[in-house]
Design a protein around this motif. Structure first.
Motif, PDB file in Angstrom:
ATOM      1  N   VAL A  43      47.047  37.190  46.562  1.00 29.92           N
ATOM      2  CA  VAL A  43      46.870  36.578  47.885  1.00 29.92           C
ATOM      3  C   VAL A  43      45.629  37.110  48.603  1.00 29.92           C
ATOM      4  N   THR A  44      44.823  37.913  47.882  1.00 27.26           N
ATOM      5  CA  THR A  44      43.586  38.461  48.436  1.00 27.26           C
ATOM      6  C   THR A  44      42.420  37.988  47.582  1.00 27.26           C
ATOM      7  N   ASP A  45      41.331  37.563  48.225  1.00 25.36           N
ATOM      8  CA  ASP A  45      40.196  37.069  47.447  1.00 25.36           C
ATOM      9  C   ASP A  45      39.433  38.225  46.810  1.00 25.36           C
ATOM     10  N   TRP A  46      38.536  37.889  45.877  1.00 32.12           N
ATOM     11  CA  TRP A  46      37.837  38.887  45.054  1.00 32.12           C
ATOM     12  C   TRP A  46      37.045  39.854  45.904  1.00 32.12           C
ATOM     13  N   ASN A  86      41.116  34.245  39.887  1.00 29.46           N
ATOM     14  CA  ASN A  86      40.947  34.666  41.285  1.00 29.46           C
ATOM     15  C   ASN A  86      39.632  35.408  41.499  1.00 29.46           C
ATOM     16  N   THR A  87      38.551  34.885  40.897  1.00 35.02           N
ATOM     17  CA  THR A  87      37.234  35.501  41.064  1.00 35.02           C
ATOM     18  C   THR A  87      36.302  34.656  41.926  1.00 35.02           C
ATOM     19  N   SER A 153      36.791  38.590  33.526  1.00 33.16           N
ATOM     20  CA  SER A 153      38.088  38.429  34.190  1.00 33.16           C
ATOM     21  C   SER A 153      38.380  37.006  34.638  1.00 33.16           C
ATOM     22  N   CYS A 154      37.360  36.168  34.825  1.00 33.41           N
ATOM     23  CA  CYS A 154      37.635  34.779  35.227  1.00 33.41           C
ATOM     24  C   CYS A 154      38.286  34.018  34.082  1.00 33.41           C
ATOM     25  N   GLN A 155      39.024  32.972  34.423  1.00 27.05           N
ATOM     26  CA  GLN A 155      39.763  32.195  33.429  1.00 27.05           C
ATOM     27  C   GLN A 155      39.246  30.763  33.405  1.00 27.05           C
TER      28      GLN A 155
END
Length: 490
Positions: A43-46, A86-87, A153-155
């Motif tokens: 729930v927190t951005d990068w 979430n990046t 880490s990005c998907q």
């Protein structure tokens, strides 16, 4: 800017105990994150600059589970925030503070389902890490060209949903150019199976393009068929000290033919951005200690192996750079002699976002103009911003081969974030007005999300906005799919 966006109306139907039990029945213990501390990364951005809330994080392990989760939410009007790695930088995967629904993370769907090296494609699930896909392609002597700083880490589901760009767009295109087919769970829970590995399919509307760039507002991407290319067999990477941004675009223009159309990346770096990385990213070395405000990182790659006695990419690049020095565009240059030196050059470019976060408060604009207008934009844009706040510290850089400039400014020394935010609206308006006057885009590759919600409303025409709203309402009449992102519905 985060403090200036007025929150739109979004569904606030809560997740009741009964709904939670039904979600558990679908995804099991591994598929639910309920503890507040465990939910925090979702729930927190990068950048850590924006946070929201969610009743629960749901992590389905298959498209069937995803479909059941979405159907349950659709039935009860519960809002869904789809999320991959979430990046993102625009808050597109971050719930609003008033969000009472779920975050739907695709991270458990992380299998490479098939690789077709003969047909140059692979079929993958949305939660696959981008770097894993690059390595998988390489293991089959193939190349997947999407490359960006967050690739560890990005998907891929998020990359496609945001139409990610990166450093090789000039040769291969954005993420939407790298996908042949998609599988998507629609806002009512139906599964659209468009997993076709076809380069030519002219049977009506090309639906996959609706979902790429929609940032999860029209559905959840669960699988994709990706294009592959031959693996590079001969390459050269160079770090150049250059005269100015005008020289950069002239160098690139001539490099296409000099490399026999093998320019893979061309990245403009300011001295300020380079120094920022050297300050904050451990283990990075300055490739060229030249006293100049502008640099260029250029990479040439060919899929043809260098034959004995023939001129390779490095020799061609060396000859080309000599010619550019004679023309006065290149002031000094170094060609990487091994993979370690090349990796160091790329670490500088890829470390800018992380270094910017460590540097402290700042303003950042992800813009694009036609390539020939980049020098004019940089010059006028810096002047326009400094007229508002003369002590701003510009550190522009960009993928100049595709017209994309990351137009960033560090806060004046000693200025905190709240004070900087007082200047942000005026700087944003000045920069975006200039972009619009030059027929450019206020978001080249990072998307809209929450951050640029009002800017899109301000700069896009009524016809464009109304058409986008029509599509959104047709596919998601209950407005449960990533509500309040990209587009205001009223």
């Amino acid at each position: 800017m985060p403090d200036t966006v007025i929150q739109p109306q979004i569904p606030t139907t809560p997740v009741t105990d009964e709904i939670l039990k039904k979600l558990h029945a679908i995804v099991g213990d591994k598929g639910l994150v309920i503890d507040e501390q465990d939910k925090k990364p979702f729930v927190t951005d990068w950048r850590g600059s924006r946070s929201g809330s969610a009743s629960v994080v749901v992590r389905p392990a298959s498209v069937e589970e995803t479909s059941q989760v979405v159907k349950l939410c659709h039935e009860h009007g519960i809002a869904i925030v789809p999320q991959a790695g979430n990046t993102g930088l625009m808050g597109g995967a971050t719930p609003w503070p008033t969000h009472r629904g779920i975050v739907l993370s695709v991270g458990r769907m992380n299998k490479v389902l098939s690789v077709d090296p003969v047909g140059y494609s692979m079929t993958v699930e949305a939660g696959c890490i981008l770097q894993t896909l690059q390595e998988t392609a390489a293991a089959h002597d193939r190349f997947f060209p999407l490359s960006l700083g967050a690739q560890g880490s990005c998907q891929i589901g998020g990359n496609l949903s945001t139409n990610a760009g990166g450093v090789q767009v000039l040769r291969y295109g954005n993420a939407r150019n790298l996908a042949l087919g998609l599988e998507v769970v629609l806002p009512n829970g139906d599964i659209w199976n468009g997993l076709r590995a076809l380069k030519k399919d002219n049977t009506g509307y090309d639906l996959k393009h609706l979902f790429m760039g929609a940032e999860g507002t029209l559905g959840v991407i669960t699988k994709a068929v990706l294009k592959l290319w031959p693996a590079a067999k001969d390459g050269a990477t160079a770090w150049l000290a250059i005269r100015d941004p005008q020289a950069a675009i002239e160098i690139l223009s001539e490099a296409h033919s000099a490399s026999e159309d093998n320019v893979e990346s061309c990245e403009l770096m300011s001295r300020e951005a380079t120094d920022m990385v050297l300050r904050h990213i451990p283990g990075v070395q300055d490739p060229l200690k030249a006293d100049t405000p502008w640099y260029l990182l250029m990479q040439w790659n060919s899929s043809r192996p260098r034959s004995e006695g023939a001129e390779g990419m490095a020799e061609k690049m060396e000859q080309f750079l000599g010619e550019q020095m004679e023309a006065g565009r290149v002031l000094d240059a170094v060609i990487a002699q091994n993979e370690s030196q090349s990796r160091n050059m790329w670490k500088i470019r890829e470390g800018v976002a992380e270094a910017g976060r460590a540097e402290g408060p700042g303003l950042s604009y992800d813009i694009s103009v036609s390539i020939s207008k980049i020098p004019e934009f940089i010059d006028k844009g810096i002047k326009a911003a400094l007229e508002i706040l003369p002590t701003l510290r510009p550190h522009p850089l960009g993928h100049i081969g595709d017209g994309n400039v990351h137009f960033g400014f560090g806060a004046p020394k000693g200025m905190d974030r709240p004070t900087l935010q007082q200047y942000a609206p005026a700087v944003t308006r000045a920069v975006n007005d200039l972009i619009t006057s030059m027929a450019g885009s206020i978001s080249a590759e990072h998307g809209i999300g929450i951050e640029k919600l009002d800017e899109l409303q301000h700069y896009r025409s009524k016809i464009e906005l109304d058409t986008m709203r029509t599509i959104k309402r047709a596919l998601d009449p209950k407005n449960i799919m990533n509500p309040g992102k990209v587009l205001r519905l009223s």
